[in-house]
Structures are given as C-alpha cells and as structure tokens.
Scaffold this motif. Structure first.
Motif, PDB file in Angstrom:
ATOM      1  N   PHE A 189      -2.527  -5.456  -5.731  1.00 25.42           N
ATOM      2  CA  PHE A 189      -3.508  -6.309  -5.061  1.00 25.42           C
ATOM      3  C   PHE A 189      -3.455  -7.732  -5.566  1.00 25.42           C
ATOM      4  N   SER A 207      -1.401   5.681 -10.475  1.00 28.67           N
ATOM      5  CA  SER A 207      -1.282   5.094  -9.146  1.00 28.67           C
ATOM      6  C   SER A 207      -2.525   4.274  -8.817  1.00 28.67           C
ATOM      7  N   VAL A 208      -3.665   4.605  -9.436  1.00 27.83           N
ATOM      8  CA  VAL A 208      -4.848   3.746  -9.266  1.00 27.83           C
ATOM      9  C   VAL A 208      -4.618   2.421  -9.991  1.00 27.83           C
ATOM     10  N   ALA A 258      -2.533   0.104  -8.041  1.00 23.34           N
ATOM     11  CA  ALA A 258      -3.224  -0.613  -6.966  1.00 23.34           C
ATOM     12  C   ALA A 258      -3.764  -1.933  -7.492  1.00 23.34           C
ATOM     13  N   GLY A 259      -4.217  -1.944  -8.747  1.00 28.55           N
ATOM     14  CA  GLY A 259      -4.766  -3.162  -9.326  1.00 28.55           C
ATOM     15  C   GLY A 259      -3.761  -4.296  -9.319  1.00 28.55           C
ATOM     16  N   ILE A 307      -1.507  -9.343  -3.052  1.00 27.64           N
ATOM     17  CA  ILE A 307      -2.165  -9.500  -1.751  1.00 27.64           C
ATOM     18  C   ILE A 307      -3.167 -10.652  -1.810  1.00 27.64           C
ATOM     19  N   ARG A 308      -3.836 -10.766  -2.947  1.00 23.88           N
ATOM     20  CA  ARG A 308      -4.907 -11.749  -3.065  1.00 23.88           C
ATOM     21  C   ARG A 308      -4.479 -13.174  -2.747  1.00 23.88           C
ATOM     22  N   LEU A 366      -3.667   8.850 -12.054  1.00 21.98           N
ATOM     23  CA  LEU A 366      -4.433   7.741 -12.630  1.00 21.98           C
ATOM     24  C   LEU A 366      -3.604   6.468 -12.603  1.00 21.98           C
ATOM     25  N   VAL A 378       1.574   1.810  -3.510  1.00 17.70           N
ATOM     26  CA  VAL A 378       0.418   2.428  -4.182  1.00 17.70           C
ATOM     27  C   VAL A 378       0.357   3.922  -3.851  1.00 17.70           C
ATOM     28  N   LEU A 434       0.835  -1.211   0.000  1.00 16.34           N
ATOM     29  CA  LEU A 434       0.000   0.000   0.000  1.00 16.34           C
ATOM     30  C   LEU A 434       0.862   1.250   0.000  1.00 16.34           C
TER      31      LEU A 434
END
Lengths: 488, 453
Positions: B398, B390-391, B394-395, B401-402, B388, B356, B353
């Motif tokens: 993650f 940085s969004v 995040a994808g 993380i998943r 944009l 991100v 994070l």
C-alpha cells in the motif's frame, strides 16, 4: 428467468461499475449508478416476493468453477440472507442518492460504490467457501478507496487501518476454510453441505477460533473494534452508511452461516466467552458513545454496542436469540443508516459535527430534527420501532439459553439503559433547545434528502409494529440452527 | 528424430537470441530484434502448449511432463511479454538486453525439464550468466557494478557449492540422474549434506533466505527494466528445478526441515525487510524474497503448487517493475500516477493486490493452493506465519499505492519521462488481464494441483 436471479443481483452492479467508469460525463455516471442499483433493488424485491418462508435454500444456482480445489459457483438465499440481501440492495440505492452531488472524481466514486455492491450482495448469497471469501475480500478494496479518497482529514490512516485489520482477520478465516476442506469429515467447500458433519470437538475448537478472528474483526467485537471509529469518522456519509449497514453485518452473518451450523459443539463451548465479549462490547461501546463530543463518533461507538446484542443472540444459540440477532442486524442497518445520513446532512449545512455546536434542530429545521429524534428513539430500542424487536429477542434468547451465564445478560440489559441515556442526551442537546450559532440560518432537508430517509423510516415503523414482516423469514431458519446448537 | 520435435520451442528462442545478437544487420535494428524475439518467444509458448506432455528425450535427461510444460510455457510467455515491452522502451542497446533475456529464457526452459544433474547445472548456468550482464547493464554506474559484482560472486559461490553437492551425490550413488540419485542416496549425514549443498545453488537463484542478501543491493543498482526480467522469469524455472530436485532428494527429514526453515526465514526477512524501503527495486527485491518463502513452503510440502505460485508471482511482479522502469524507481516518482496515467494506476492496484493475495486476483488462488498443500502436510505453524506475513505485505504494497493515488500536491509531470508506448500498454493490459482472469480459467488448467493431493 428466476433461475439466474441471484446472479443478476450480484453481477449487474459489476457491469454498472465498468459502465460508470466508462461513460463520458459525471451526470451520466450517477444516473447509471442510480439506474443499476435501482434495477438491482427491483430484482431484490422480486426475489422477496417469490421467496417462500421456511422452505430452506431457494433460488439456488450451481455451476462448475474450479474443480481442482473443489470450488463451485454456488448461490442461494434462505431466511437469514434474504433480509440482508434486500437491505444491501436498498442501502446502495440510498447511498447513490445521498452522494448525488459528490464533486470530486464522481465517475470513480460511483464505480466504486457499484463494485462495493457486488461484494456485499455476493457475501450474502455465496454458498461456496471460496466464492464467499472472494466476495468477503472484494468489499475491502472499494471501501478502502472510498475512505482514502473522499474521507475526512485522517483518511489515510483510517483507511489503511480498516484494510489491514480486516485482512488480518480474514486470513485466519482462510486457514479455517482450508482446514475444514482438508479434514476427513469435510472434504468439500460447500457451506451448506458442511453443516452438521460432526467434526471432532477438538478440531472444532481450533476451527472456531480461526473463523472467530475473521468474523469478529468485521463485527467488530471488543477488543478488535478500534478500526471502526476511525473508519466511520473519516468515511464519507454514503460509505459510513454501507459500512455500518452492511459490512459489519457480514461478520455476524458469518457466525450464523458458518460457525453455528458447521461447528455447533465449538459454538456451544465458546458461547460463554463470546457472550462475555458481547456484553463487554455492549456496555463499553455504550459508555464510549456517551462520552463522545463528535456526533458521528457517537453513532460509530453505538454500533459497537448494538452489534454486541447480535453477538449475544448468536452466543445464546436459541431460536429466539438467533432470530433476535438477525432482527438487530436488519434494524441496525436501517436505523444507523438513517443516523449517519442525518448526521451527514446536518454536517453539510453546519460544517460541524460537535454536539455542543449543534442545537435546536427542531426549531430551525423541523423535518431534520423530527427524523433525528425518530432515528434516536429507534436506536435506543423504543417499542413500536424496529430497534426493540431484536434487542428484546436476543436478551430473551440469552436469558433462556443455558450457554450464556445470567450475569452477562444482566450486564447487557444495562447496555439498553445506557443506550437510552446517550441517545436521549443527543435528542435533548441537538434536537431540542434554541438554535445554536451554527444552526441558525440553515435550510431544512431537501426533497431528495427526505426521499432518501423515507424508506428507512417506513421500514423502522413497519418492522417495529408488525414483527412478523421480518420474523416470518428468519424464525424458521433460526429454529433449525437452534436445533443443531442447543438441541431444541 | 521426431522425438526432438519437443525442442522446437527452445529452438525458436535460440534463433531469436542469435538474431538479436546480429541486430545491426536487421532492418530496423534493435527494435526489430526485440519484436522478433517477442514473436518467436510467443510462438515458443504456443508450441509448448500444443506439444503438451511427452516422454523424456535425450536418453531420459530431459523430461516433458506437466511440470516442465507449465514452467516452459510460463517462461516463454513471460519472456515474450518482456521483449514486447523492450521493443517499445527507450533503453540504450535494446538488442543486448533482448539477446541476454532470450538466452536466459532458453536456460530457464531447459532447467525446467532437466532430469540429470549435469544438464541441470549447465541449464542453470545458461540461465544465470546472461543475468549477470543484464544486472550490470549500466557499465559506468558504481552502484550497478557493486550490485552486479555481489550478485556474480554469490551466485558463482553457490553454484560451486551446488556442484560440490552434485559430486557428492554422484560419488554416493554412481549416477547423475536426478530420480535415481535421490532414491539411492543413503539417509546418512553425508547424504544429507549432499542434498543440502545441491539445493543451495537453487536457493540463491530464487533469492531465498539464507542466500538472499545480495538481492536488494543488486536490484537497487540495476536498471528496473533488467530487474523486471531477472527477478521473475528465472524464478519460475528455479521453482520447477527445485521441485524436481526436492522430490528426488527426500533424504529423511533433513531436506524437508531445511526447506521449512528456509521458507520461514524468507517469509520473515523478506516481509519485514521490505517495510522501510523507499526504492521500489529494493522493496520488490524484499518482496521477492518473501514470495520465494511461499514457494519454498509449497516445496517443503512436496506440492507442485510451488510452480503455479511462482508463475502467479512473476506476472504482477514483472509488470510492477516495468512500471518502475517507465515511471522511476523511487516511491515518490509515482506521485500523482492516477492523474497522469489512470489506467496504469488502477492496473497497479490489481497487480499489487494480487501480490498481497486478495481475491479475486490470481495471487489469492496461488496462496490458497500453497496454504492448502502446507496444511495438508501438517505445517500449521508455518501457515499461520505465512498468513500473518501476507497481512504485513499489504502494509508495504500500500505504500506504493498511496503516492500513486493520494499524493498531496503531486509534482508536475517530468518532461523527460517517455510516454507509454503501445507496446507497454499491451504488456500492462496483458499482465493485468492475466492477473484478474486467471482464476476464471483455473477450471481449464489441469496442472494446478488439487488442495491436499
């Protein structure tokens, strides 16, 4: 002692989060979560008792934080943030009690709930933009995990969609914040000090657009709402309650705290467009709610519709409109919390949320049926219950406002009618009639469950009957803001 | 003589590197070498902090200003963390990895203070040469060799282009001092070429577009433990050197345009490139390209926040790669991490994070400072792309993380995986704590630039 009351309210749950994760047993963890959120609620009640309506920002705390970027540790409450803060403290306690029997990884669950409370409480009291943004984003992480870990079958999709949508909005808000700070007329990150600085109109228009994206995703305003039904349907009950009750309000709170006072000319100029989106949200949300077969999805879409009334009141910019907006925010938090809790309780017993499978609650489970009927009436805006106060005031405020074309007010009023239609149809199909197969044999609400709902019922009735119990805090701030925006 | 005291940190690192070369003579062998390296590099970091800002030395070729201090401090401290991790790792020939990392760190520290083109070039090569060996660490593996050969060839080529640029600057101005060379360069076409050539070499070291394409292949072939160092520490030094060079070489609009275009390309190519990756090393390679884009965004705005950003990037990135070194480099290898190592899994959330840019992690404050600088310089469009992106980032973060948290039917713990040693625990705790707590300490960091200043 009261000099650090807000700090305690915001950061006590952080201590609670660490403790909830660290204690050895699940039992201790939930007791701790209840204890900490209970203490926070008691502090919030103390705060409300010591609050003087109409006296501006109170319980202010200021300290040096990051001087390089001009960020301060700056907290305070006024008549708009106070009800939201109290609601957040209350709903967290109820969320903990409602999740009492969570079986999977309970320690992590309660720690995340506590962490969520830090962000929720923090947003409503932060008066520094960086601090505000920190709290704003802080809620994303625990909510992501609550949905992705304890949610329904499509939880992975729903949780990441929630995260990315909100992040998409908030990065634009960040650009807006930096732009305000860099502008010669700005030069500070102090939210209250930026009010009425008289930024050039052209600049305001762009800054408003950036903030609008950030806030509107959270509200959510049509057409940015598509994350909401997914997130709500998949989220566990307690997360749904907090998502609808508090997280959505962060968006509209942002409009009231940031764009109205800091960008009044742009708020005025964008008002017709915002009102149009609000009216569309109201009618579209209501129509979709009407079409739902899943009870939880119906409540989710009704949230889109209700939040439209908040946006309408904000767009109006009049003192009635703004006060109405805050009243809807508060009432929707209470009533939708009740609805989600009830839907969750019914689901635990019947294992279905399909409207066609559930009927005759009033016969089989009179307490649950009665409370669901009451919550539905409050939601559709029956006078005497809290839902009416805000919707009436925002419609009145929008009607009186020169900024909102009358056509949009009329369209929005149709939304009230639609709300009555879908909520009454729920009452008719779910509450009344003969018990269906799924309902037959289920037990009524337990004492714990009734205990969760009673405070919400009481608030709905009290605010609905005695408007001033809420409006005495809100109205002074609303008229101040209206002076900035519409000049009266 | 006393002025040479500012070189004590470098001397400590050099001693550690030499000691690691002769690790076989040390009691305890490889492990001692790595521990000694960690200790001396840590001591070097403390010395850098104590020495603080000083006058230039060696006839003005080495600067000891705030930029140099911060970058040297970060390089030394990160190297210390890395060597500490090495001391507990199950890697073969730890002494070699330790020695090369320390030599590379030495080069990085010199690079951060270089004020002369020749010194810069030598320091850069000292920083990069050991990295070739580290990347080609598994000598029998064809993919490793392919990756490191690509790295070597591209890196050499860009170094030579850079040297060509330096020679042009020298030819135009008659000096190799960076400050004077820049101010004397005429704003003509030749000056512009010279400047762009000179920057090229550093772009490749930062793996910034358009010299990024070696990175994914090289990283995917190399052991994750080598990538953890090579992808992070040299970037901090590179950002510092690039900052100094770009400051001086303000040749009209050309340099700034070049930096802006490279920032844009790096952000787009890095973030979109990372999306489909299944190998954590490749994914982090692309993410590194993207983050170099943010560094360039700040550099194009002439802001020293580039260095702060590089440091803030390096800490979590190194920790994530070290975790990949322990747990396996395929995304699937991380399945069920939260059951095996809950603390590491939650640390991973904090680290990712931060990458991100989600507050309250350090990454957010890095981005805040970079975006602030770029907006102040009027680069609104680039900032919009950056937010944009940085969004988008995040994808893909993650996607790491998943599996760690939500893997369905997580596989049983593989027996051959080494358990976490105390050294790795200390390193992860330190990296996570820095990522979380750095913002609280920002008030004490005077070097973090003001937004808009």
């Amino acid at each position: 002692m009261t000099s650090h009351l807000l700090t305690a309210i915001v950061f006590l749950p952080l201590v609670g989060a660490v403790a909830c994760a660290a204690v050895p047993s699940a039992r201790a963890s939930r007791a701790l979560a209840l204890g900490v959120s209970g203490v926070v609620l008691a502090l919030a009640v103390w705060l409300v008792a010591g609050f003087e309506p109409g006296a501006g920002m109170q319980f202010v705390e200021r300290a040096r934080w990051i001087p390089q970027i001009g960020a301060e540790y700056h907290l305070g409450v006024d008549g708009v943030s106070l009800p939201m803060l109290a609601l957040s403290a209350l709903l967290t306690v109820l969320a903990v009690v409602a999740s009492w029997n969570v079986a999977e990884r309970p320690k992590t669950y309660f720690a995340l709930l506590m962490l969520l409370e830090v962000g929720m409480n923090g947003v409503f009291v932060a008066l520094d933009f960086v601090l505000f943004y920190v709290f704003w984003e802080l809620v994303l992480v625990p909510m992501y995990f609550l949905i992705a870990w304890w949610g329904g079958p499509r939880r992975q999709y729903a949780s990441i969609k929630f995260f990315l949508y909100t992040l998409f909005g908030s990065v634009f808000m960040l650009v807006g914040i930096i732009a305000l700070y860099l502008h010669p007329a700005g030069g500070t990150l102090d939210i209250t000090a930026l009010a009425g600085r008289g930024f050039p109109v052209q600049f305001q228009m762009w800054a408003f657009a950036a903030f609008f994206l950030g806030f509107a995703v959270k509200v959510p305003v049509f057409p940015l709402h598509t994350w909401l039904p997914d997130a709500h349907v998949e989220a566990p009950t307690a997360a749904s309650v907090l998502l609808a009750g508090i997280l959505l309000k962060m968006g509209t709170y942002g409009f009231i705290r940031v764009t109205l006072p800091i960008l009044p000319e742009a708020s005025r100029a964008w008002a017709p467009a915002v009102a149009a989106l609000a009216a569309v949200s109201i009618v579209y949300g209501a129509a979709l709610a009407f079409a739902q077969k899943d009870l939880k999805k119906l409540v989710a879409y009704s949230s889109v519709s209700h939040m439209g009334f908040v946006m309408l009141g904000i767009a109006a910019g009049t003192s009635e409109g703004i006060a109405g907006a805050v009243a809807v925010m508060f009432s929707h938090g209470v009533v939708t919390g009740m609805l989600f809790l009830l839907v969750g309780m019914v689901y635990e017993r019947t294992h279905t949320r399909m409207i066609e499978d559930v009927s005759g609650l009033s016969v089989q489970t009179p307490v649950a049926g009665g409370l669901l009927a009451l919550a539905s009436f409050a939601s559709l805006g029956l006078p005497g219950l809290s839902g009416f106060v805000g919707e009436f005031l925002s419609l009145l405020g929008a009607w009186k406002s020169d900024l909102v074309p009358a056509a949009w007010v009329v369209v929005s009023a149709v939304g009230v009618l639609l709300a009555a239609a879908y909520m009454l149809s729920v009452v008719q199909r779910v509450v009344l009639g003969e018990p269906s197969k799924a309902v037959a044999g289920i037990g009524d609400l337990t004492l714990r469950e009734v205990g969760v709902l009673v405070p919400l019922v009481a608030l709905t009735v009290v605010v609905g009957v005695w408007w001033d119990s809420l409006l005495r805090y809100v109205s002074p701030v609303a008229s101040e803001l209206a002076k900035l925006v519409v000049g009266s | 003589m006393t002025e040479l005291a500012v070189l004590i940190p470098e001397a400590l690192v050099l001693v550690a590197a030499l000691a690691a070369l002769f690790a076989e003579r040390l009691p305890g062998g490889d492990r001692t070498a790595a521990r000694l390296g960690a200790g001396l590099a840590g001591a070097a970091a403390v010395c850098v902090a104590l020495i603080g800002v000083r006058d230039p030395i060696a006839n003005g070729t080495l600067a000891y200003d705030a930029v140099a201090r911060d970058a040297r401090l970060a390089v030394a401290a990160l190297s210390a963390l890395y060597l500490l991790w090495l001391s507990g790792s199950a890697l073969d020939r730890v002494r070699e990895m330790a020695a090369f990392a320390l030599f590379s760190a030495l080069g990085g520290m010199l690079m951060a203070s270089a004020r002369d083109l020749m010194v810069l070039f030598i320091a850069l090569e000292l920083g990069t040469m050991p990295a070739y060996v580290m990347m080609g660490y598994e000598r029998e593996d064809a993919r490793t060799l392919e990756g490191s050969l690509k790295y070597y060839l591209l890196s050499m080529t860009t170094s030579l282009v850079m040297l060509y640029g330096f020679s042009l600057i020298f030819g135009l101005t008659g000096t190799t001092r960076i400050a004077e060379a820049g101010s004397l360069a005429p704003a003509g076409l030749l000056g512009a070429f010279a400047a762009v050539f000179a920057l090229t070499g550093l772009f490749a070291k930062l793996s910034a577009a358009p010299f990024h394409f070696w990175t994914p292949d090289a990283y995917a072939g190399a052991p994750a433990s080598a990538v953890a160092f090579v992808s992070t520490v040299p970037k901090v030094a590179g950002a510092a050197a690039l900052f100094r060079l770009a400051q001086a070489l303000e040749v009209g609009e050309v340099v700034s345009l070049f930096l802006g275009a490279a920032a844009l390309a790096s952000m787009l190519l890095g973030n979109f490139g990372a999306y489909p990756q299944r190998d954590i090393r490749r994914l982090m390679a692309y993410s590194g390209i993207a983050h170099s884009g943010y560094v360039l965004l700040a550099l194009g705005a002439g802001s020293p926040s580039a260095i702060a950003y590089a440091v803030i990037y390096a800490i979590p990135s190194m920790a994530v790669m070290l975790l990949a070194a322990e747990e396996g480099a395929a995304v699937e290898d991380w399945s069920g991490l939260v059951q095996r190592r809950p603390a590491a899994a939650w640390a991973l959330v904090v680290l990712l994070l931060s990458l991100v840019g989600v507050p309250p992690m350090a990454g957010f404050f890095g981005k805040l400072s970079v975006f602030g600088a770029a907006l102040h310089a009027g680069r609104t469009a680039l900032v919009v792309v950056a937010v944009l992106m940085s969004v988008v980032s995040a994808g893909y973060y993650f996607r790491l993380i998943r599996p760690a948290f939500f893997a369905e039917g997580a596989p049983e713990v593989a027996e051959d995986r080494a358990g976490a040693t105390w050294a790795s625990t200390v390193v992860f705790v330190a990296a996570t704590a820095l990522t979380l707590l750095l913002p609280l300490l920002f008030g004490a960091l005077e070097s973090l630039p003001r937004i808009g200043a």
